[in-house]
Scaffold this motif. Structure first.
Motif, PDB file in Angstrom:
ATOM      1  N   THR A 505       0.845  -1.184   0.000  1.00  0.00           N
ATOM      2  CA  THR A 505       0.000   0.000   0.000  1.00  0.00           C
ATOM      3  C   THR A 505       0.884   1.239   0.000  1.00  0.00           C
ATOM      4  N   GLY A 506       0.337   2.325  -0.480  1.00  0.00           N
ATOM      5  CA  GLY A 506       1.089   3.578  -0.476  1.00  0.00           C
ATOM      6  C   GLY A 506       2.278   3.544  -1.414  1.00  0.00           C
ATOM      7  N   PRO A 507       3.131   4.559  -1.373  1.00  0.00           N
ATOM      8  CA  PRO A 507       4.320   4.580  -2.238  1.00  0.00           C
ATOM      9  C   PRO A 507       5.263   3.444  -1.852  1.00  0.00           C
ATOM     10  N   HIS A 508       5.827   2.782  -2.848  1.00  0.00           N
ATOM     11  CA  HIS A 508       6.718   1.667  -2.549  1.00  0.00           C
ATOM     12  C   HIS A 508       7.683   1.437  -3.704  1.00  0.00           C
ATOM     13  N   ALA A 509       8.773   0.763  -3.392  1.00  0.00           N
ATOM     14  CA  ALA A 509       9.737   0.295  -4.385  1.00  0.00           C
ATOM     15  C   ALA A 509      10.028  -1.158  -4.037  1.00  0.00           C
ATOM     16  N   ALA A 510       9.095  -2.026  -4.362  1.00  0.00           N
ATOM     17  CA  ALA A 510       9.170  -3.440  -4.017  1.00  0.00           C
ATOM     18  C   ALA A 510       8.077  -4.177  -4.759  1.00  0.00           C
ATOM     19  N   THR A 511       8.185  -5.505  -4.784  1.00  0.00           N
ATOM     20  CA  THR A 511       7.125  -6.341  -5.324  1.00  0.00           C
ATOM     21  C   THR A 511       6.776  -7.410  -4.305  1.00  0.00           C
ATOM     22  N   LEU A 512       5.516  -7.798  -4.294  1.00  0.00           N
ATOM     23  CA  LEU A 512       5.043  -8.825  -3.371  1.00  0.00           C
ATOM     24  C   LEU A 512       4.437  -9.951  -4.195  1.00  0.00           C
ATOM     25  N   ASP A 513       5.087 -11.116  -4.118  1.00  0.00           N
ATOM     26  CA  ASP A 513       4.629 -12.297  -4.837  1.00  0.00           C
ATOM     27  C   ASP A 513       4.251 -13.356  -3.816  1.00  0.00           C
ATOM     28  N   ASN A 522      17.959  -0.256  -2.183  1.00  0.00           N
ATOM     29  CA  ASN A 522      17.268   0.933  -1.670  1.00  0.00           C
ATOM     30  C   ASN A 522      15.750   0.808  -1.785  1.00  0.00           C
ATOM     31  N   GLY A 523      15.272  -0.423  -1.861  1.00  0.00           N
ATOM     32  CA  GLY A 523      13.838  -0.637  -1.954  1.00  0.00           C
ATOM     33  C   GLY A 523      13.147  -0.467  -0.616  1.00  0.00           C
ATOM     34  N   PHE A 524      11.811  -0.301  -0.669  1.00  0.00           N
ATOM     35  CA  PHE A 524      11.036  -0.094   0.557  1.00  0.00           C
ATOM     36  C   PHE A 524       9.592  -0.472   0.300  1.00  0.00           C
ATOM     37  N   ALA A 525       8.893  -0.780   1.381  1.00  0.00           N
ATOM     38  CA  ALA A 525       7.497  -1.183   1.239  1.00  0.00           C
ATOM     39  C   ALA A 525       6.728  -0.855   2.500  1.00  0.00           C
ATOM     40  N   TYR A 526       5.462  -0.462   2.293  1.00  0.00           N
ATOM     41  CA  TYR A 526       4.488  -0.374   3.377  1.00  0.00           C
ATOM     42  C   TYR A 526       3.508  -1.522   3.157  1.00  0.00           C
ATOM     43  N   LEU A 527       3.307  -2.322   4.188  1.00  0.00           N
ATOM     44  CA  LEU A 527       2.443  -3.486   4.088  1.00  0.00           C
ATOM     45  C   LEU A 527       1.262  -3.348   5.036  1.00  0.00           C
TER      46      LEU A 527
END
Length: 538
Positions: A505-513, A522-527
Motif C-alpha cells: 500500500t502507499g508509495p513503494h519500491a518493491a514487489t510482493l509475490d 534501496n527498496g522499501f514497502a508499506y504493508l
C-alpha cells in the motif's frame, strides 16, 4: 484533541537561501512569504525559520545582537508579521530559531558587561580570572577551534564562548539573565508565533566550579574544528540546572494556545538519545527534542533502531523529532551516497523512512527535490570553520546554497543579483520546475499525504522486527489498521518472507509475490495487514 505538533511535518527554511525579493543576493522574509504555497502544497504543517534577528552575521545569524529586532538583511517587523499571517492563512504554523545560550559580542548586554566588573550587567556573561600562569580557566574546547575562552583586556578576565569568540555565552546562573531571556520569548509569542526551535538547548548552564573535563572514555572522534570528542563534556554543557530553565520556559509557553518547543541537543550517539528523553519527559519541559544522532554518517538498520528504541525506553512519555538533514550537516543524499543505487533512489528511500517514523518529522529545504551537497571552492566559502581549517574541513556552505526554483532563470530563480553562495549546475538540474510528475518532489508530496491518511503512521506505536542487516523493519499500530514498514538500506536486492497475509500500500519500491517481498537496492514497502505479520530474511 491531539496537539498539532505530535504528528506534524516541519519544513526548515534557511532564510538567506530561500528566495531573494529585494535583489541583494540574500534571501529575505518577503521572498519566503511569496514561496509559502510551495511548502503548503508539499503537505508540511509548520515552517521553522533559522535566525532572522539583528546580527552582525559572523555565524549567519546565530550571533544575535538584538533579540527584539528583525535584521534589515531580511526585512522588518511588518514583513515578519505578514509572513506569519500568510502562513496561517495557508494552514501553516511558524516557529523561529531562538539562540539563547549565547549572543553576539555586539549585543548591548555584552558591550556593557565587558566594561568593568561592577556594572549592572557585569555578571550577565561567564567571566573568570586566568590561571596563575595566564592560561584559560578550564580545558574546555570551542566547537570552532581553540579554547572555549577568550581573554578580554578591558576586564582582565576570560569570557566563555562555546562557538566563535564573537559569541560569548550568557550566564544562566544569574536569574536576571533568565528573566530577560524569557521576556524576549514572550515578545515573539505575543506577535502570534507558534513556537521555538531552541538552538544548542543543552548548553545553557556551565559548571560554576569551573572544573575541567576529563578525557573521553570512549574512542574520541577528532575533527579539525571540533576537539569536543576528546573530552567527556560533563562540565561545560548538559548541566542539571538546564532542566529548571526548560520548566520556566515551558511555563511561559503554556500561557499561550498551541505552542510548541523543539530543542536541538548538541550531542552525538546514545548519550544524545538519553538527553532527548530527559528534556521531553513529562509535561513541564520541552514538547520534543532532536539530536544529531540521525544527522551523521551512520546508515544501518541497527543505528536507526537504536535511536528509536533508545528514545522509547529512555522517555516513554516523551516525544521525538526526527530529521536526516539541516543547515549544519551535509545533505542526506550526498552524505549516504556510498549506500545508494542512485541519488534518486536514496532520496526516495530516506523520504519513505522518515515518513514512517513515530513522532514529528523535519525536512530541510531542498530535500524534497533530492538536492545534493554543493561542491565549494575555497574562494566561495563563507563558513568560519571551513575558512579556518580548509581543506580538512569543507564546512556547512555546501548544504546552504540557494533554493533553486527555475533551471533557466538567472541564478535558478533565487535572485536577480549574484547570490551570497553560488548556484551550480548539479543543483539547477533539480530545480522545482524540472521536477517531473513522477520525480522526487511528487514522491515527497505522495509520501507526506500517505502518512497523513494512515492513522498508524500518525499515532501508532512502533514495534521492531528482528531482521539482519541491511533490513530495517517495524510495525506501526496494531490490529486492523496496523502497517508494517520494510526498508533495504543497501544497494543489494533483498528478499523477505512473510508469515501472514499482507498487501502493498502507499508509495513503494518493491514487489510482493505471494508470501515473498522482493526489495531492490534501496527498496522499501508499506504493508497493510489485518492480523499479526511475522517477517524473516529469505
Amino acid at each position: 484533541m491531539q496537539e498539532w505538533w505530535r504528528d506534524a511535518v516541519v519544513y526548515q527554511v534557511y532564510p538567506r537561501s530561500y528566495q531573494d525579493d529585494n535583489g541583494d543576493g540574500v534571501g529575505d522574509l518577503n521572498g519566503i512569504t511569496r514561496r509559502l504555497p510551495h511548502i503548503a502544497e508539499l503537505g508540511a504543517d509548520c515552517i521553522w525559520l533559522s535566525p532572522v534577528f539583528q546580527s552582525p552575521q559572523a555565524d549567519m545569524g546565530y550571533d544575535v545582537s538584538d533579540y527584539l529586532t528583525i535584521d534589515a538583511l531580511f526585512g522588518d517587523l511588518d514583513d515578519f508579521d505578514r509572513l506569519i499571517a500568510t502562513a496561517h492563512d495557508l494552514g501553516l504554523k511558524v516557529i523561529v530559531d531562538q539562540v539563547l545560550s549565547h549572543t553576539s559580542d555586539k549585543h548591548e548586554w555584552f558591550a556593557q558587561s565587558r566594561t568593568n566588573r561592577a556594572n549592572d550587567k557585569a555578571d550577565w556573561y561567564v567571566w573568570a580570572d586566568p590561571k596563575p600562569d595566564g592560561s584559560p580557566p578550564t580545558n574546555w574546547h570551542s566547537h570552532f577551534g581553540g579554547p572555549a575562552w577568550e581573554f578580554d583586556p578591558q576586564r582582565g578576565q576570560y569570557y566563555l564562548h562555546n562557538f566563535l569568540a564573537s559569541q560569548p555565552d550568557l550566564n544562566f546562573h544569574n536569574p536576571d539573565v533568565i528573566d530577560a531571556i524569557l521576556e524576549t520569548c514572550r515578545f515573539w509569542l505575543d506577535r502570534g508565533l507558534d513556537g521555538f526551535r531552541l538552538d544548542t538547548v543543552n548548553y545553557y548552564f556551565h559548571d560554576q566550579k569551573l572544573r575541567s573535563n576529563p578525557p573521553a572514555q570512549s574512542k574520541p572522534q577528532v575533527m579539525a574544528t571540533d576537539l569536543y570528542g576528546m573530552q567527556d563534556n560533563i562540565y561545560n554543557k548538559t548541566r542539571p540546572e538546564n532542566l529548571g530553565f526548560l520548566e520556566r520556559l515551558r511555563a511561559l509557553t503554556d500561557q499561550y494556545d498551541d505552542i510548541m518547543m523543539v530543542g536541538e541537543v548538541g550531542e552525538m550517539g546514545r548519550r544524545s538519545i538519553q538527553i532527548m528523553g530527559e528534556y521531553t519527559a513529562g509535561t513541564t519541559r520541552l514538547h520534543m527534542a532532536y539530536s544529531f544522532a540521525m544527522l551523521g554518517p551512520d546508515f544501518s538498520a541497527e543505528h536507526f533502531r537504536n535511536c528509536i528504541e533508545g528514545f522509547q525506553q529512555g522517555a516513554p512519555d516523551g516525544h521525538p523529532y526526527w530529521s536526516f538533514s539541516n543547515h549544519d550537516v551535509a545533505r542526506q543524499v550526498s552524505r549516504w551516497a556510498d549506500y545508494a543505487v542512485s541519488d534518486d533512489a536514496m532520496a526516495r528511500l530516506t523520504c519513505a523512512m522518515l515518513m514512517s517514523f513515530e513522532g514529528t518529522i523535519g525536512i530541510y529545504q531542498g530535500e524534497e527535490l533530492g538536492q545534493l551537497e554543493t561542491e565549494m571552492t575555497f574562494e566561495e566559502l563563507t563558513d568560519p570553520p571551513a575558512i579556518r581549517f580548509w581543506p580538512a574541513v569543507k564546512g556547512r556552505d555546501g548544504c546552504r546554497t540557494p533554493m533553486v526554483w527555475e533551471k533557466n532563470a538567472p541564478h535558478g530563480g533565487f535572485s536577480e543579483a549574484k547570490p551570497w553562495l553560488p548556484v551550480k549546475a548539479p543543483q539547477l538540474a533539480r530545480a522545482v520546475d524540472q521536477q517531473s510528475s513522477d520525480g522526487i518532489l511528487a514522491f515527497y508530496r505522495e509520501a507526506i499525504a500517505f502518512r497523513k491518511s494512515v492513522p498508524a503512521l500518525r499515532t501508532g506505536a512502533t514495534a521492531f522486527h528482528d531482521l539482519p542487516e541491511p533490513l530495517l523493519a517495524f510495525t506501526r499500530g496494531a490490529g486492523e489498521g496496523a502497517l508494517t514498514c520494510v526498508f533495504n538500506l543497501s544497494k543489494t536486492p533483498q528478499m523477505v518472507a512473510l508469515d501472514g497475509a499482507a498487501k502493498l500500500t502507499g508509495p513503494h519500491a518493491a514487489t510482493l509475490d505471494g508470501a515473498t517481498l522482493a526489495l531492490p537496492g534501496n527498496g522499501f514497502a508499506y504493508l497493510s495487514h489485518g492480523g499479526a505479520l511475522a517477517l524473516s530474511a529469505d
